[in-house]
Design an enzyme around this catalytic site. Structure first.
Site, PDB file in Angstrom:
ATOM      1  N   CYS A 279       0.909  -1.004  -0.110  1.00  0.00           N
ATOM      2  CA  CYS A 279      -0.232   0.025   0.497  1.00  0.00           C
ATOM      3  C   CYS A 279       0.789   0.951  -0.256  1.00  0.00           C
ATOM      4  CB  CYS A 279      -1.221   0.003   1.265  1.00  0.00           C
ATOM      5  SG  CYS A 279      -2.036  -0.952   1.219  1.00  0.00           S
TER       6      CYS A 279
HETATM    7  P1  NAD Z   1      -4.462  -8.812  -3.994  1.00  0.00           P
HETATM    8  O1  NAD Z   1      -3.514  -8.456  -5.401  1.00  0.00           O
HETATM    9  O2  NAD Z   1      -4.377  -9.242  -2.966  1.00  0.00           O
HETATM   10  O3  NAD Z   1      -6.301  -9.215  -4.195  1.00  0.00           O
HETATM   11  C1  NAD Z   1      -6.499  -8.786  -5.932  1.00  0.00           C
HETATM   12  C2  NAD Z   1      -7.397 -10.101  -6.029  1.00  0.00           C
HETATM   13  O4  NAD Z   1      -8.280 -10.306  -7.135  1.00  0.00           O
HETATM   14  C3  NAD Z   1      -6.596 -11.521  -6.820  1.00  0.00           C
HETATM   15  O5  NAD Z   1      -6.998 -12.762  -6.328  1.00  0.00           O
HETATM   16  C4  NAD Z   1      -7.016 -11.324  -8.293  1.00  0.00           C
HETATM   17  O6  NAD Z   1      -7.186 -12.998  -9.257  1.00  0.00           O
HETATM   18  C5  NAD Z   1      -8.434 -11.248  -8.174  1.00  0.00           C
HETATM   19  N1  NAD Z   1      -8.825 -10.515  -9.562  1.00  0.00           N
HETATM   20  C6  NAD Z   1      -8.204  -9.536 -10.281  1.00  0.00           C
HETATM   21  N2  NAD Z   1      -8.932  -9.105 -11.159  1.00  0.00           N
HETATM   22  C7  NAD Z   1     -10.459 -10.066 -10.991  1.00  0.00           C
HETATM   23  C8  NAD Z   1     -11.933  -9.853 -11.767  1.00  0.00           C
HETATM   24  N3  NAD Z   1     -12.170  -9.176 -13.123  1.00  0.00           N
HETATM   25  N4  NAD Z   1     -12.349 -10.693 -11.103  1.00  0.00           N
HETATM   26  C9  NAD Z   1     -12.233 -11.574 -10.229  1.00  0.00           C
HETATM   27  N5  NAD Z   1     -11.076 -11.324  -9.314  1.00  0.00           N
HETATM   28  C10 NAD Z   1     -10.163 -10.859  -9.975  1.00  0.00           C
HETATM   29  O7  NAD Z   1      -4.626  -7.580  -3.455  1.00  0.00           O
HETATM   30  P2  NAD Z   1      -4.824  -6.792  -2.416  1.00  0.00           P
HETATM   31  O8  NAD Z   1      -4.046  -5.966  -1.502  1.00  0.00           O
HETATM   32  O9  NAD Z   1      -5.920  -7.046  -1.563  1.00  0.00           O
HETATM   33  O10 NAD Z   1      -5.672  -5.044  -2.169  1.00  0.00           O
HETATM   34  C11 NAD Z   1      -7.049  -4.881  -2.893  1.00  0.00           C
HETATM   35  C12 NAD Z   1      -7.288  -3.187  -3.062  1.00  0.00           C
HETATM   36  O11 NAD Z   1      -7.728  -3.296  -1.959  1.00  0.00           O
HETATM   37  C13 NAD Z   1      -6.031  -2.548  -3.707  1.00  0.00           C
HETATM   38  O12 NAD Z   1      -6.381  -1.379  -5.048  1.00  0.00           O
HETATM   39  C14 NAD Z   1      -5.540  -2.331  -2.875  1.00  0.00           C
HETATM   40  O13 NAD Z   1      -4.482  -1.001  -2.693  1.00  0.00           O
HETATM   41  C15 NAD Z   1      -6.223  -2.497  -1.875  1.00  0.00           C
HETATM   42  N6  NAD Z   1      -6.095  -2.121   0.227  1.00  0.00           N
HETATM   43  C16 NAD Z   1      -5.327  -3.161   0.297  1.00  0.00           C
HETATM   44  C17 NAD Z   1      -4.475  -3.270   2.099  1.00  0.00           C
HETATM   45  C18 NAD Z   1      -3.957  -4.843   2.220  1.00  0.00           C
HETATM   46  O14 NAD Z   1      -3.566  -4.514   3.333  1.00  0.00           O
HETATM   47  N7  NAD Z   1      -3.393  -5.640   0.952  1.00  0.00           N
HETATM   48  C19 NAD Z   1      -5.294  -2.544   2.356  1.00  0.00           C
HETATM   49  C20 NAD Z   1      -6.017  -1.379   2.043  1.00  0.00           C
HETATM   50  C21 NAD Z   1      -6.347  -1.285   0.811  1.00  0.00           C
END
Ligand code: NAD
Length: 445
Positions: A279
């Site tokens: 992040c």
């Molecule tokens: P991640 O990469 O762990 O997970 C994303 C998932 O989405 C993957 O499993 C991927 O296969 C899936 N995906 C992508 N396109 C898809 C589609 N069209 N249909 C179905 N599945 C699909 O990401 P994350 O770390 O969970 O982050 C997600 C969002 O949340 C980002 O914008 C991030 O900035 C935000 N965020 C993350 C955190 C954190 O701590 N990781 C905290 C707050 C906000």
């Protein structure tokens, strides 16, 4: 409520499992069939305290997992988009967001009745209203506010404490341009009574998330800059300096009766080897790029990133100060993930450190309580020995570098008691007592 979560990563899986635990009927959707199967089997694809218990308790009951996005949209009232939003080097990459919006839009074309689409991913101001809503409208053939609603609901969970953060949030923020959609969000989050809620526009909700992350990243780089200056000045230790700063009553208030409160914000005002994770680095860079586009270059945040980029190299500099020749020296690296409590290796300071040690032909022994399997993927081409225990990692080491502040690393001085006096310890988190180790050095010392 019937909820579909599109994207079953850190945010999607934790949100889905927690909303199911709170009583909603949830379908977690992902393109990755292996991930979906793991969730169905009650196995968490990521390490996060308490997550597997939530999965086993709710899976097959209020929680299901699927690769079938269309069916998930057709059988639920609301879809949360929780796909990745990486930084592509020049701007935020919203291709996954667009892909999810297209798939949801196509499903909506076949759906009778109103559906609410909520962007939970971190996206720059304007994305929900100007990118997601038009895609949904064109793919579904429906009109915004009539056939569907669009909202933005940033997620503030911290990796390593994701389940407890989601279950007991400090605030819930959601923004939309119509009252009907805001009322759907009121209902979704009615299961969190007593929590401060901010109802606003999507644009403001998007900006709140970036502002919050930028502030925390700024505090870390500020502390690291002070630490680096202490090192340059000599004879002054940043940990003592910061302890004095923390006692400012505006940072650590004194309650009636004299008891002092030490808020968690003070942990961001400590020097270390830099921030990482999925992040802070990408969000700050995305906001800088967005500022440039808007004609406002963000000088402060540029420095935040620049200081952070150079910070892990300080570990190598400190090590070389004590051990100029590293060839075939056994160096134990303690902690590989970007912080304790998670196996997430994204942007971890351990990555440039191991690359540096590898380049110097050191004999690298690495230990992390939970991130070894992820680290093996990152360092696949590198000769790294992965120790099974802390004791094994430290045994016979010529030098120890502490990268992640796992509490059990407090045992290092005791373990070294038995070893030769000559072991150099470089403390990248300043978590050890500097007097407890003869050859101790650390950031900001
Ligand atoms: P991640 O990469 O762990 O997970 C994303 C998932 O989405 C993957 O499993 C991927 O296969 C899936 N995906 C992508 N396109 C898809 C589609 N069209 N249909 C179905 N599945 C699909 O990401 P994350 O770390 O969970 O982050 C997600 C969002 O949340 C980002 O914008 C991030 O900035 C935000 N965020 C993350 C955190 C954190 O701590 N990781 C905290 C707050 C906000």
């Amino acid at each position: 409520m019937r909820v579909s979560v599109i994207g079953t990563g850190y945010v999607g899986l934790v949100s889905g499992a927690c909303l199911a635990e709170k009583g909603h009927q949830v379908i977690c959707v992902d393109r990755d069939a292996d991930k979906v199967q793991m969730v169905r089997d009650g196995v968490s694809p990521i390490y996060e305290t308490g997550l597997e218990e939530l999965l086993t308790r709710n899976i097959g009951n209020r929680l299901t997992a699927s690769t079938d996005l269309e069916r998930a949209v057709l059988t639920t009232d609301l879809s949360l988009i929780a796909v990745g939003t990486p930084f592509d080097g020049s701007a935020i990459d919203v291709s996954y967001i667009k892909g999810a919006a297209e798939d949801i839009g196509k499903a909506l074309a076949k759906k009778d009745g109103f559906h609410t689409v909520v962007v939970k991913s971190t996206v720059v101001p304007g994305t929900t209203d100007e990118v997601v809503a038009p895609i949904l409208a064109s793919r579904s053939g429906k009109a915004l506010h009539d056939g569907f609603g669009v909202a933005m609901n940033p997620e503030f969970l911290r990796e390593g404490a994701a389940v407890s953060d989601f279950m007991a949030p400090d605030r819930i923020v959601y923004g939309a341009s119509d009252e009907r959609t805001l009322r759907v969000l009121d209902e979704l989050y009615a299961v969190f009574p007593g929590v401060d809620k901010i109802r606003t526009s999507a644009r403001t909700a998007e900006m709140i998330k970036y502002t919050a992350n930028s502030l925390l990243a700024t505090l870390i780089s500020f502390s690291n800059e002070m630490g680096n200056l202490c090192t340059a000045l000599g004879d002054v230790d940043v940990t003592e300096v910061m302890a004095g700063v923390h006692l400012d009553h505006r940072l650590s208030p004194i309650l009636e009766g004299g008891r002092r409160v030490t808020p968690a914000i003070t942990t961001y005002l400590e020097a270390g080897c830099g921030f990482g994770g999925s992040c802070f680095p990408k969000d700050v860079q995305a906001l800088i790029a967005h500022g440039d586009k808007a004609g406002y270059p963000m000088k402060l945040l540029q420095s935040v990133i620049e200081i952070n980029r150079k910070q892990p190299a300080r570990l190598m500099q400190l090590l070389r100060k004590h051990m100029p020749e590293l060839k075939e020296k056994r160096v134990a690296v303690l902690g590989l993930a970007f912080k304790p409590g998670t196996d997430d290796m994204r942007e971890s300071p351990a990555i440039p450190l191991l690359e540096g040690l590898h380049g110097a032909q050191a004999d690298i022994v690495a230990f992390d309580p939970v991130a070894t399997h992820e680290a093996k993927k990152v360092f696949s081409g590198m000769a790294v020995t992965y120790a099974a225990t802390l004791d094994a990692a430290v045994k016979d080491a010529d030098a120890v570098i502490l990268v992640t502040s796992w509490p059990q690393f407090q045992r290092v001085p005791k373990l070294l008691d038995k070893a030769a006096e000559g072991v150099v310890v470089i403390d990248g988190r300043r978590m050890l007592d500097k007097h407890s180790i003869p050859r101790y050095d650390g950031i900001g010392l």
